[in-house]
Design a protein around this motif. Structure first.
Motif, PDB file in Angstrom:
ATOM      1  N   ILE A   1       8.002   1.372   1.277  1.00 17.58           N
ATOM      2  CA  ILE A   1       7.355   2.429   0.486  1.00 17.58           C
ATOM      3  C   ILE A   1       5.836   2.320   0.578  1.00 17.58           C
ATOM      4  N   ALA A   2       5.315   1.080   0.574  1.00 17.99           N
ATOM      5  CA  ALA A   2       3.868   0.869   0.664  1.00 17.99           C
ATOM      6  C   ALA A   2       3.305   1.386   1.986  1.00 17.99           C
TER       7      ALA A   2
ATOM      8  N   ARG B   1       0.368   5.860  -0.245  1.00 12.94           N
ATOM      9  CA  ARG B   1      -0.729   5.108  -0.867  1.00 12.94           C
ATOM     10  C   ARG B   1      -0.532   5.042  -2.377  1.00 12.94           C
ATOM     11  N   SER B   2      -0.059   6.144  -2.937  1.00  8.90           N
ATOM     12  CA  SER B   2       0.237   6.208  -4.368  1.00  8.90           C
ATOM     13  C   SER B   2       1.552   6.954  -4.532  1.00  8.90           C
ATOM     14  N   CYS B   3       2.367   6.554  -5.515  1.00 15.17           N
ATOM     15  CA  CYS B   3       3.638   7.240  -5.721  1.00 15.17           C
ATOM     16  C   CYS B   3       4.044   7.138  -7.187  1.00 15.17           C
TER      17      CYS B   3
ATOM     18  N   LEU C   1       2.181  -3.652  -5.675  1.00 14.18           N
ATOM     19  CA  LEU C   1       3.467  -4.286  -5.958  1.00 14.18           C
ATOM     20  C   LEU C   1       3.936  -5.107  -4.752  1.00 14.18           C
ATOM     21  N   SER C   2       3.699  -4.580  -3.570  1.00 12.04           N
ATOM     22  CA  SER C   2       4.066  -5.293  -2.346  1.00 12.04           C
ATOM     23  C   SER C   2       3.310  -6.621  -2.245  1.00 12.04           C
ATOM     24  N   ARG C   3       2.007  -6.593  -2.560  1.00  8.10           N
ATOM     25  CA  ARG C   3       1.201  -7.822  -2.513  1.00  8.10           C
ATOM     26  C   ARG C   3       1.708  -8.854  -3.517  1.00  8.10           C
TER      27      ARG C   3
ATOM     28  N   GLU D   1       2.873   6.137 -12.551  1.00  7.01           N
ATOM     29  CA  GLU D   1       2.170   6.312 -11.286  1.00  7.01           C
ATOM     30  C   GLU D   1       1.587   4.961 -10.896  1.00  7.01           C
ATOM     31  N   LEU D   2       1.815   4.548  -9.649  1.00  2.00           N
ATOM     32  CA  LEU D   2       1.287   3.248  -9.215  1.00  2.00           C
ATOM     33  C   LEU D   2       0.995   3.268  -7.721  1.00  2.00           C
ATOM     34  N   MET D   3       0.272   2.232  -7.272  1.00  2.10           N
ATOM     35  CA  MET D   3       0.017   2.047  -5.845  1.00  2.10           C
ATOM     36  C   MET D   3       1.008   1.006  -5.343  1.00  2.10           C
TER      37      MET D   3
END
Length: 283
Positions: free
Chosen positions: A23-24, A28-30, A88-90, A82-84
């Motif tokens: 997803i990342a 960029r934002s979802c 979360l991946s990092r 709403e988040l980037m």
């Protein structure tokens, strides 16, 4: 409004991390939609205006050992954030050898999704690495903007070739052109084609098979179509490469629906995850 969850199983944690990494790469934002039984990651760029669309659906029971949420109200038991996804991946990258990962919605200085990673320790005390990921809470009045996209009334639906093969073909083509034509018919044939002033390159795939869709889907316009007739759509090759290079879902089934000269709708299916991705035609 509350949310807390916990992953202990290593295989589930790695699988969840792969989904978030995918997803990342795509957004960029979802929007993260939380319900009692599912998580959804949604990107609603207006396809009509040239933006891509994404809808990724996960069954929470297949990933989380604990999962508790209370929505904004009893009759609307959901949360929209709403988040980037890169943040979360990092955070999950620090959890590769974790004993457990806890997630919690907090609101101290601003709304955050707190990811607490419990790492193994030589001493009796555990080491915990905490990441606070800023989120925006989407108000109830805007929820209707994030409905599941309907399957378009397509001309052709076809299974995709092996994604690694398709990825290597598209990567080579990208060196020659900024756009790619996808053609497919109801005889299981698919072509990827680029044309420039200097060169014309076409890769042919055969015997891919065509999914059969139930009548209630309302997508039966293709049934009266000549099986050999090609539906075609020209799209931005970078957006296709982004999907193929970024996906770590490893789907058991992958297909695309083509609406001639308008949009191509990709569907990647796996036991625990479904990912839909819409790429509009170039005008």
């Amino acid at each position: 409004m509350r949310f807390r969850a916990k992953i202990v199983d290593v295989a589930c944690l790695n699988h969840f991390s792969r989904v978030i990494n995918t997803i990342a790469k795509l957004a960029r934002s979802c929007t993260l939609r939380l319900t009692v039984s599912k998580l959804y990651f949604i990107l609603c760029d207006k396809v009509a205006n040239g933006g891509v669309g994404m809808w990724c659906e996960l069954n929470q029971g297949n990933f989380f050992d604990e999962f508790q949420m209370e929505g904004v109200a009893a009759e609307h038991n959901e949360i929209y954030l709403e988040l980037m996804p890169e943040n979360l991946s990092r955070a999950l990258k620090t959890a590769q050898n974790a004993k457990a990962v806890k997630m919690k919605l907090t609101n101290k200085h601003c709304p955050c999704l707190r990811v607490a990673v419990e790492l193994p320790s030589l001493s009796s005390s555990s080491r915990i690495v905490t990441h606070d990921i800023p989120v925006g809470v989407i108000p109830r009045r805007l929820w209707s903007d994030f409905r599941e996209p309907s399957v378009p009334d397509f001309d052709v639906s076809i299974y995709l070739p092996v994604l690694k093969t398709m990825k290597s073909v598209v990567e080579r083509m990208r060196n020659l052109s900024n756009s790619v034509m996808i053609e497919a018919n109801l005889s299981g044939e698919m072509n990827l084609k680029i044309e420039t002033d200097l060169v014309c390159v076409t890769t042919h795939f055969k015997d891919l098979g065509n999914p059969s869709w139930a009548l209630e889907d309302g997508c039966q316009s293709s049934q009266d179509r000549d099986p050999e007739s090609m539906a075609e759509v020209r799209i931005d090759i970078r957006k296709l490469q982004q999907l193929l290079a970024g996906q770590q879902v490893n789907p058991t089934k992958a297909l695309c629906n083509i609406v001639s000269k308008r949009v191509v709708h990709f569907i990647l299916l796996q036991e625990d995850v479904s990912l839909q991705y819409f790429i509009p035609a170039l005008t």
